[in-house]
Scaffold this active site. Structure first.
Site, mmCIF file in Angstrom:
data_model
loop_
_atom_site.group_PDB
_atom_site.id
_atom_site.type_symbol
_atom_site.label_atom_id
_atom_site.label_comp_id
_atom_site.label_asym_id
_atom_site.label_seq_id
_atom_site.Cartn_x
_atom_site.Cartn_y
_atom_site.Cartn_z
ATOM 1 N N HIS A 246 73.360 58.315 -88.519
ATOM 2 C CA HIS A 246 74.785 58.168 -88.860
ATOM 3 C C HIS A 246 75.214 59.244 -89.846
ATOM 4 O O HIS A 246 76.317 59.775 -89.776
ATOM 5 C CB HIS A 246 75.028 56.781 -89.473
ATOM 6 C CG HIS A 246 75.060 55.663 -88.488
ATOM 7 N ND1 HIS A 246 76.042 55.524 -87.529
ATOM 8 C CD2 HIS A 246 74.199 54.617 -88.298
ATOM 9 C CE1 HIS A 246 75.804 54.430 -86.813
ATOM 10 N NE2 HIS A 246 74.688 53.870 -87.247
ATOM 11 N N ASP B 185 64.743 51.965 -85.571
ATOM 12 C CA ASP B 185 66.179 51.773 -85.363
ATOM 13 C C ASP B 185 66.860 53.137 -85.186
ATOM 14 O O ASP B 185 66.775 53.990 -86.068
ATOM 15 C CB ASP B 185 66.785 51.028 -86.558
ATOM 16 C CG ASP B 185 68.139 50.418 -86.228
ATOM 17 O OD1 ASP B 185 68.336 49.224 -86.476
ATOM 18 O OD2 ASP B 185 68.987 51.156 -85.684
ATOM 19 N N ASP C 55 68.056 55.116 -88.305
ATOM 20 C CA ASP C 55 69.449 54.961 -87.857
ATOM 21 C C ASP C 55 70.424 55.486 -88.899
ATOM 22 O O ASP C 55 71.388 56.179 -88.562
ATOM 23 C CB ASP C 55 69.695 53.460 -87.603
ATOM 24 C CG ASP C 55 71.136 53.151 -87.234
ATOM 25 O OD1 ASP C 55 71.831 52.520 -88.046
ATOM 26 O OD2 ASP C 55 71.561 53.583 -86.152
ATOM 27 N N HIS D 166 76.046 55.608 -82.660
ATOM 28 C CA HIS D 166 75.012 55.350 -81.653
ATOM 29 C C HIS D 166 75.429 56.020 -80.348
ATOM 30 O O HIS D 166 76.616 56.276 -80.131
ATOM 31 C CB HIS D 166 74.858 53.841 -81.401
ATOM 32 C CG HIS D 166 74.530 53.085 -82.645
ATOM 33 N ND1 HIS D 166 74.582 51.717 -82.711
ATOM 34 C CD2 HIS D 166 74.167 53.502 -83.884
ATOM 35 C CE1 HIS D 166 74.257 51.324 -83.936
ATOM 36 N NE2 HIS D 166 73.993 52.386 -84.661
ATOM 37 N N THR E 25 68.775 43.891 -87.228
ATOM 38 C CA THR E 25 67.581 43.839 -86.373
ATOM 39 C C THR E 25 66.605 42.730 -86.778
ATOM 40 O O THR E 25 66.270 41.879 -85.952
ATOM 41 C CB THR E 25 66.885 45.214 -86.332
ATOM 42 O OG1 THR E 25 67.845 46.206 -85.980
ATOM 43 C CG2 THR E 25 65.737 45.224 -85.340
ATOM 44 N N ASP F 184 66.088 50.280 -80.690
ATOM 45 C CA ASP F 184 67.158 49.398 -80.216
ATOM 46 C C ASP F 184 68.293 50.217 -79.596
ATOM 47 O O ASP F 184 69.073 49.707 -78.805
ATOM 48 C CB ASP F 184 67.667 48.527 -81.367
ATOM 49 C CG ASP F 184 68.053 49.344 -82.594
ATOM 50 O OD1 ASP F 184 68.607 48.741 -83.540
ATOM 51 O OD2 ASP F 184 67.774 50.564 -82.622
ATOM 52 N N HIS F 185 68.360 51.497 -79.952
ATOM 53 C CA HIS F 185 69.340 52.444 -79.389
ATOM 54 C C HIS F 185 69.064 53.793 -80.037
ATOM 55 O O HIS F 185 68.303 53.876 -81.006
ATOM 56 C CB HIS F 185 70.765 52.007 -79.730
ATOM 57 C CG HIS F 185 70.958 51.817 -81.188
ATOM 58 N ND1 HIS F 185 71.081 52.868 -82.091
ATOM 59 C CD2 HIS F 185 70.960 50.700 -81.965
ATOM 60 C CE1 HIS F 185 71.171 52.395 -83.319
ATOM 61 N NE2 HIS F 185 71.093 51.076 -83.275
ATOM 62 N N SER G 193 73.137 47.335 -83.428
ATOM 63 C CA SER G 193 71.783 46.793 -83.593
ATOM 64 C C SER G 193 71.732 45.277 -83.401
ATOM 65 O O SER G 193 70.706 44.737 -82.997
ATOM 66 C CB SER G 193 71.264 47.148 -84.983
ATOM 67 O OG SER G 193 71.048 48.534 -85.074
HETATM 68 ZN ZN LIG Z 1 73.350 52.198 -86.497
#
Ligand SMILES: [Zn+2]
Length: 359
Positions: A255, A37, A251, A320, A131, A293-294, A78
């Protein structure tokens, strides 16, 4: 003697070719989808540098580039990207496997179930987070964790491991979904150290009340243990299996613009990729797909040393970003994952790989 040697060489080449032909022709019995992620190309390259060009993701010879935008936003979350990968449909950020009006999209996990495959989910977040939820739940809001937890009882999923015990056992509606799972003959595990004692059968592993901690703060080798145990159980199904394994906290490090956290979570993810590829190499009937996913954090590697295995990174965002993400594929059907395409096509390609198209 010379003749014998020639014969052996010819036999060897023949078997290698047929091996290659077999991979091209044959369809996978199992699909293992791994999602890092927020893991963009820079995150992968950072690990590549730290591991001194020894990453497991690079063992995959078939590579693609995937566009991640959602239906009305260049920058996805996500939930929307998970929905795209799991169902082949773009939707709005925050939506889990439904369109803008709440109409359901069927997921690859649900379709695999319908075709008699065993199914599983593993994540280093709550198992109800965006997710993993995107493979089994249908909800207009990714934040409705208790609603999402209920959907785990709608699909006869075989194995799920992660956090989020509260969403099943400590609910506002005071339903106890753990009892419901027991009534459906699930083995229930709450202690990570007890994973190894599970040998077979449907299993729900909820090891943390909410999110698991960071790997460096006590989660340790949960992802590896949970992934290998889930595959051990699912692999007992002669019809094959589908599993999604997520490295969720890459992820969160993006952040937080926290490089140390980011590298540790991505290194763990690549280590587990290695274990999964070892399984697939031995098994020969398993397609492994590794992607994101990104991207998150707008992370770039601005300096480093390949010999020392060090990098200097830079974050340009706390959110993101829309940059395309890499996809690595190994095994039967993996050649179809080359090229540049939309995240929705990952679903289509998995359907074709399993031979479910038109069925
Ligand atoms: Zn995120």
């Amino acid at each position: 003697m010379k003749k014998l040697i020639y014969l052996l060489i010819i036999l060897f080449l023949f078997s290698a070719c047929t091996e290659k032909e077999k991979t091209k022709e044959s369809k996978p019995k199992n699909i293992i989808l791994m999602i890092g992620d927020g893991m963009g190309l820079s995150q992968m390259y950072a690990v590549y540098t730290i591991k001194k060009d020894n990453t497991n993701m690079a063992r995959c010879k078939h590579i693609g580039l995937v566009n991640t935008s959602s239906i009305d936003d260049l920058i996805t979350d996500s939930a929307a990207s998970g929905t795209a990968i799991a169902t082949g449909n773009k939707t709005k950020n925050g939506h889990i496997c439904v369109d803008k009006d709440g109409n359901k999209y069927t997921t690859i996990l649900e379709i695999a179930e319908e075709h008699g495959k065993a199914t599983g989910l593993v994540a280093t977040s709550t198992i109800t987070h965006a997710t993993p939820a995107a493979f089994i739940a249908h909800n207009i809001s990714r934040g409705d964790y208790e609603g999402i937890a209920k959907d785990f009882l709608v699909t006869d999923i075989d194995v799920f491991f992660g956090g989020g015990k509260n969403h099943f056992a400590k609910r506002k509606d005071s339903l106890n979904l753990i009892d419901s799972l027991k009534a459906r003959d699930y083995n229930i595990v709450f202690d990570v150290d007890k994973i190894s004692s599970i040998k077979n059968g449907k299993t729900a592993g909820l090891f943390y009340d909410e999110h698991p901690p960071k790997r460096s703060e006590g989660r340790n080798d949960f992802l590896e243990k949970a992934s290998l145990k889930a595959i051990e159980i699912l692999d007992q199904d002669e019809d094959g299996f589908f599993i999604m394994i997520e490295g969720s906290q890459i992820d969160w490090a993006g952040h937080a613009n926290n490089q140390e956290f980011l590298l540790d979570e991505t290194l763990e993810f690549d280590d587990v990729v290695g274990k999964i590829l070892d399984f697939a190499e031995k098994d020969g009937e398993t397609l492994v797909i590794i992607t994101a996913d990104h991207e998150c954090g707008g992370f770039t590697v601005v300096d480093g040393d390949l010999e020392k295995g060090t990098i200097k990174g830079h974050f340009s965002s706390g959110n993101h970003t829309p940059v395309m993400v890499p996809l690595y594929a190994y095994g039967p059907g993996s050649e179809d994952f080359c090229g540049v395409y939309e995240n929705t096509e990952i679903f289509e390609k998995m359907i074709v790989a399993f031979g479910f198209e038109g069925k």
